[in-house]
Enzyme design. Structure first.
Site, short mmCIF file in Angstrom:
data_model
loop_
_atom_site.label_atom_id
_atom_site.label_comp_id
_atom_site.label_asym_id
_atom_site.label_seq_id
_atom_site.Cartn_x
_atom_site.Cartn_y
_atom_site.Cartn_z
N ASP A 69 0.83 -1.22 0.00
CA ASP A 69 0.00 0.00 0.00
C ASP A 69 0.86 1.26 0.00
O ASP A 69 2.00 1.27 0.47
CB ASP A 69 -0.88 0.03 1.26
N HIS A 124 -5.13 9.85 -0.83
CA HIS A 124 -5.13 9.20 0.49
C HIS A 124 -5.50 10.19 1.58
O HIS A 124 -4.86 10.25 2.65
CB HIS A 124 -3.76 8.58 0.78
N HIS A 216 3.62 -2.11 3.47
CA HIS A 216 3.57 -0.73 2.96
C HIS A 216 4.92 -0.37 2.32
O HIS A 216 5.93 -0.29 3.02
CB HIS A 216 3.26 0.24 4.10
ZN LIG Z 1 -2.88 3.46 2.80
#
Ligand SMILES: [Zn+2]
Length: 252
Positions: A69, A124, A216
């Site tokens: 992500d 985001h 991530h």
């Molecule tokens: Zn995120």
């Protein structure tokens, strides 16, 4: 906030209307139960109350889906791609539109090396779950167009909500755009302050066929952070997958 009010306000109204008949204790119990149900639906990656979710791979899938992500990130994503290539694994990258426009070369590399690319919103925004569906749809369209312009392929159909938060409006936006909402079987929580040891320990129990794991490789725009944990976890995860004969596959 609006989406949550759609649940909470009617629940409160029903509770208040029942109070003269039932008294306080049962009404308080009903209120707690509704609140718990709503919290579960918003936060639990397996909860499909607000729309279908894919939290594991389809039955019969022999592999594990490694998902990443908040990228692409010019420092970390190339090293993630190198590691995946070294082990013959494919990954799924849920990318942020703002980062995509800055690093198109990384999107091209993901596509050319057979990885899947999904939406993770255009900027985001922390307020994303509180937007009205129309604004969510516009944001996700911008995210999708940024990717499609680079790859030349049809826009992605996989979507991971920012912060993993689901609600009726997020579900509606995903349905409108015919997106598959992808959550996870386990997350390393490497995006928050944690060690590689802890992140790996969180993922290890889910290292089995059909699992979807979260790491991530990037950061939210305007919130820079250290993503070396992702690489350190991969350095343990990939050999362990190899040892267990678990192929790394994309979310299909
Ligand atoms: Zn995120």
């Amino acid at each position: 906030m609006r989406a949550h009010l759609l649940i909470d306000v009617p629940a409160m109204a029903v509770a208040i209307s029942l109070m003269p008949t039932l008294g306080w204790p049962p009404v308080a119990g009903i209120g707690c139960a509704v609140s718990a149900l709503h919290t579960w639906a918003v936060l639990d990656p397996r909860a499909a109350l607000y729309g279908p979710v894919r939290w594991r791979l389809p039955a019969g899938s022999p592999g594990v889906a490694l998902t990443f992500d908040d990228g692409p990130n010019p420092e970390v994503t190339p090293l993630v791609l190198d590691r995946l290539a070294a082990f013959g694994c494919k990954g799924t990258f849920f990318v942020i539109g703002e980062h995509v426009r800055k690093h198109p070369d990384l999107i091209r590399r993901m596509a050319s090396e057979g990885h899947a690319i999904g939406l993770h919103s255009d900027r985001h925004a922390r307020s994303f779950p509180f937007w009205l569906p129309g604004r969510m749809v516009r944001d996700l369209r911008a995210n999708a167009e940024a990717i499609a312009q680079i790859t030349g392929a049809p826009p992605p159909t996989l979507f991971r909500p920012p912060m993993g938060i689901k609600n009726p409006f997020v579900g509606h936006a995903a349905t409108t755009l015919h997106l598959t909402t992808v959550t996870w079987t386990a997350t390393g929580r490497d995006g928050v302050a944690t060690t590689a040891d802890r992140a790996f320990a969180r993922l290890l129990p889910a290292l089995q066929p059909r699992s979807i794991l979260v790491l991530h490789d990037g950061c939210e725009p305007g919130r820079p952070g250290d993503r070396s944990t992702c690489l350190a976890v991969l350095d343990r995860l990939l050999p362990e997958m190899n040892r267990r004969s678990l192929p790394g596959v994309v979310v299909g």
